[in-house]
Design a protein around this motif. Structure first.
Motif, PDB file in Angstrom:
ATOM      1  N   THR A  44       0.841  -1.211   0.000  1.00  0.00           N
ATOM      2  CA  THR A  44       0.000   0.000   0.000  1.00  0.00           C
ATOM      3  C   THR A  44       0.867   1.250   0.000  1.00  0.00           C
ATOM      4  O   THR A  44       0.569   2.222  -0.714  1.00  0.00           O
ATOM      5  CB  THR A  44      -0.935   0.003   1.222  1.00  0.00           C
ATOM      6  N   LEU A  45       1.948   1.246   0.773  1.00  0.00           N
ATOM      7  CA  LEU A  45       2.860   2.385   0.782  1.00  0.00           C
ATOM      8  C   LEU A  45       3.464   2.596  -0.602  1.00  0.00           C
ATOM      9  O   LEU A  45       3.520   3.721  -1.110  1.00  0.00           O
ATOM     10  CB  LEU A  45       3.961   2.166   1.830  1.00  0.00           C
ATOM     11  N   LEU A  46       3.919   1.517  -1.227  1.00  0.00           N
ATOM     12  CA  LEU A  46       4.505   1.621  -2.566  1.00  0.00           C
ATOM     13  C   LEU A  46       3.475   2.161  -3.564  1.00  0.00           C
ATOM     14  O   LEU A  46       3.779   3.068  -4.351  1.00  0.00           O
ATOM     15  CB  LEU A  46       5.011   0.246  -3.000  1.00  0.00           C
ATOM     16  N   ARG A  47       2.276   1.618  -3.542  1.00  0.00           N
ATOM     17  CA  ARG A  47       1.255   2.044  -4.498  1.00  0.00           C
ATOM     18  C   ARG A  47       0.842   3.499  -4.271  1.00  0.00           C
ATOM     19  O   ARG A  47       0.524   4.212  -5.226  1.00  0.00           O
ATOM     20  CB  ARG A  47       0.027   1.126  -4.394  1.00  0.00           C
ATOM     21  N   THR A  48       0.889   3.933  -3.017  1.00  0.00           N
ATOM     22  CA  THR A  48       0.544   5.327  -2.724  1.00  0.00           C
ATOM     23  C   THR A  48       1.630   6.267  -3.226  1.00  0.00           C
ATOM     24  O   THR A  48       1.337   7.321  -3.811  1.00  0.00           O
ATOM     25  CB  THR A  48       0.323   5.511  -1.214  1.00  0.00           C
ATOM     26  N   VAL A  49       2.896   5.894  -3.037  1.00  0.00           N
ATOM     27  CA  VAL A  49       3.995   6.720  -3.548  1.00  0.00           C
ATOM     28  C   VAL A  49       3.940   6.793  -5.071  1.00  0.00           C
ATOM     29  O   VAL A  49       4.143   7.856  -5.665  1.00  0.00           O
ATOM     30  CB  VAL A  49       5.351   6.162  -3.078  1.00  0.00           C
ATOM     31  N   CYS A  50       3.642   5.667  -5.715  1.00  0.00           N
ATOM     32  CA  CYS A  50       3.574   5.647  -7.177  1.00  0.00           C
ATOM     33  C   CYS A  50       2.387   6.435  -7.723  1.00  0.00           C
ATOM     34  O   CYS A  50       2.373   6.797  -8.910  1.00  0.00           O
ATOM     35  CB  CYS A  50       3.491   4.209  -7.679  1.00  0.00           C
ATOM     36  N   GLY A  51       1.373   6.676  -6.885  1.00  0.00           N
ATOM     37  CA  GLY A  51       0.184   7.383  -7.352  1.00  0.00           C
ATOM     38  C   GLY A  51      -0.923   6.454  -7.785  1.00  0.00           C
ATOM     39  O   GLY A  51      -1.952   6.915  -8.300  1.00  0.00           O
ATOM     40  N   PHE A  52      -0.757   5.139  -7.581  1.00  0.00           N
ATOM     41  CA  PHE A  52      -1.819   4.183  -7.917  1.00  0.00           C
ATOM     42  C   PHE A  52      -2.962   4.275  -6.913  1.00  0.00           C
ATOM     43  O   PHE A  52      -4.101   3.898  -7.221  1.00  0.00           O
ATOM     44  CB  PHE A  52      -1.283   2.757  -7.940  1.00  0.00           C
ATOM     45  N   GLU A  53      -2.656   4.735  -5.701  1.00  0.00           N
ATOM     46  CA  GLU A  53      -3.655   4.961  -4.657  1.00  0.00           C
ATOM     47  C   GLU A  53      -3.514   6.393  -4.155  1.00  0.00           C
ATOM     48  O   GLU A  53      -2.399   6.925  -4.117  1.00  0.00           O
ATOM     49  CB  GLU A  53      -3.476   3.995  -3.484  1.00  0.00           C
TER      50      GLU A  53
END
Length: 359
Positions: A44-53
């Protein structure tokens, strides 16, 4: 490449809170390994940094540019982040070269922009460029995925457990190739993993995420030798916990009086010892190898042989400075060629400093 800064990052899915106020800084050109058990919030942290979330609260900065806050949201494709997934996700109908240039402008795709350079960077022969992905091994496919992530010269590279599907020998080889490629490219990278050895061997720093919170960020050797909690100690490698009493910079436990790495603890404690710190000497053969003080005797109850080393299950015969009369079970790691037989009487001592956690 650019640095990454997170401040007060929260993420919730409805009533389910996943990230709880994460503060994190990744230096330009460094690789941070984000380590944590399943369900800790790593992906979730990775996806949030990437902008997916979209973050529920907090800010994300890449290279000093704010890409997310309460008022700002930069879409994933505009964040200039290279992403390598667990499966690699190569397009099977495209050649290796076409996969590498897939995200580039059409003119650069036609010119196979930087394909040879990137293949060389990730340690693949140039002849791979015209081959379909299915003709490559799993490790080679992950290197192609990295080359594709590096092709547009991203600000940041995010790797989501990219080696978990590989077998042990291929995993080690691919890790090294990827680490070398990232270092040569001067990339700022975040590696998400639940594999402790992977995090410790690849990360310049390791951040431990636990139930949505970052509980320790440190260099790999510091994290392993001085974990901040019992949970981190047990998660990052093997940890033997013994009841003891701390006083004047040392702790008394069933394995003797041991020097503390943090002398501030006092009173009843749990003493954390890494199994490889326990020195094992066969009673008759190796009597001279251990100091006379701070040692005790035990019997070998079981041996698990791994080749390069072995795990010994030991039963203490006598426990100095303890309320116990003996019989405590402990375990140790020794070189495989020095593993004693089951039933052998041995002497034990502890090498180096230990960590104590107050009750």
């Amino acid at each position: 490449m650019s640095d990454l800064t997170l401040r007060g990052l929260h993420k919730a899915f409805g009533d389910h809170v996943v990230l709880r106020g994460v503060d994190l800084s990744v230096k330009n050109g460094s690789l941070l390994a984000l380590l944590g058990p399943s369900g800790s919030g790593k992906t979730t942290l990775l996806r949030t940094v990437c902008g997916f979330e979209r973050a529920s609260q907090g800010t994300i900065e890449i290279g000093g540019r704010q890409v997310e806050s309460d008022e700002i949201y930069v879409r994933a494709e505009a964040r200039r982040i290279g992403y390598v997934s667990q499966e690699g996700s190569l397009f099977p109908h495209l050649s290796v070269a076409e996969n590498i240039v897939f995200g580039l402008p059409s003119q650069q795709r036609r010119a196979r922009h930087r394909v040879d350079e990137l293949l060389e960077l990730v340690g693949l022969p140039l002849s791979c460029g015209d081959r379909p992905p299915h003709q490559l091994s799993g490790g080679q496919q992950q290197r192609v995925a990295l080359a594709r992530a590096l092709a547009p010269s991203p600000s940041l590279v995010m790797l989501d457990e990219p080696f978990s599907s590989l077998d042990a020998s291929l995993r080690a080889e691919t890790r090294q190739a990827v680490a070398d490629a990232l270092a040569h490219a001067g990339a700022t990278a975040v590696l998400v993993t639940h594999d402790q050895s992977e995090a410790l061997s690849m990360g310049h720093e390791v951040a431990v995420l636990w139930d949505g919170r970052l509980i320790q960020i440190a260099a790999p050797d510091v994290l392993y030798r001085r974990p901040v909690s019992r949970e981190v100690a047990s998660f990052v490698g093997e940890a033997l916990m013994l009841a003891g009493v701390a006083e004047q910079g040392s702790a008394r436990c069933d394995l003797g009086r041991l020097k503390l790495s943090d002398p501030h603890a006092s009173g009843p404690v749990d003493v954390m010892i890494r199994p490889e710190q326990i020195q094992v000497a066969v009673e008759d053969r190796d009597r001279s190898e251990l100091a006379e003080d701070n040692r005790c005797t035990a019997y070998v109850e079981a041996v698990t042989f791994y080749g390069h080393d072995a795990r010994l299950n030991l039963r203490l015969e006598a426990a100095p400075a303890s309320a116990l009369a003996g019989g405590l079970a402990v375990y140790a790691r020794v070189p495989g060629y020095r593993a004693p037989a089951v039933g052998t009487r041995v002497r034990l001592s502890v090498d180096g400093e230990v960590v104590a956690y107050p009750h």
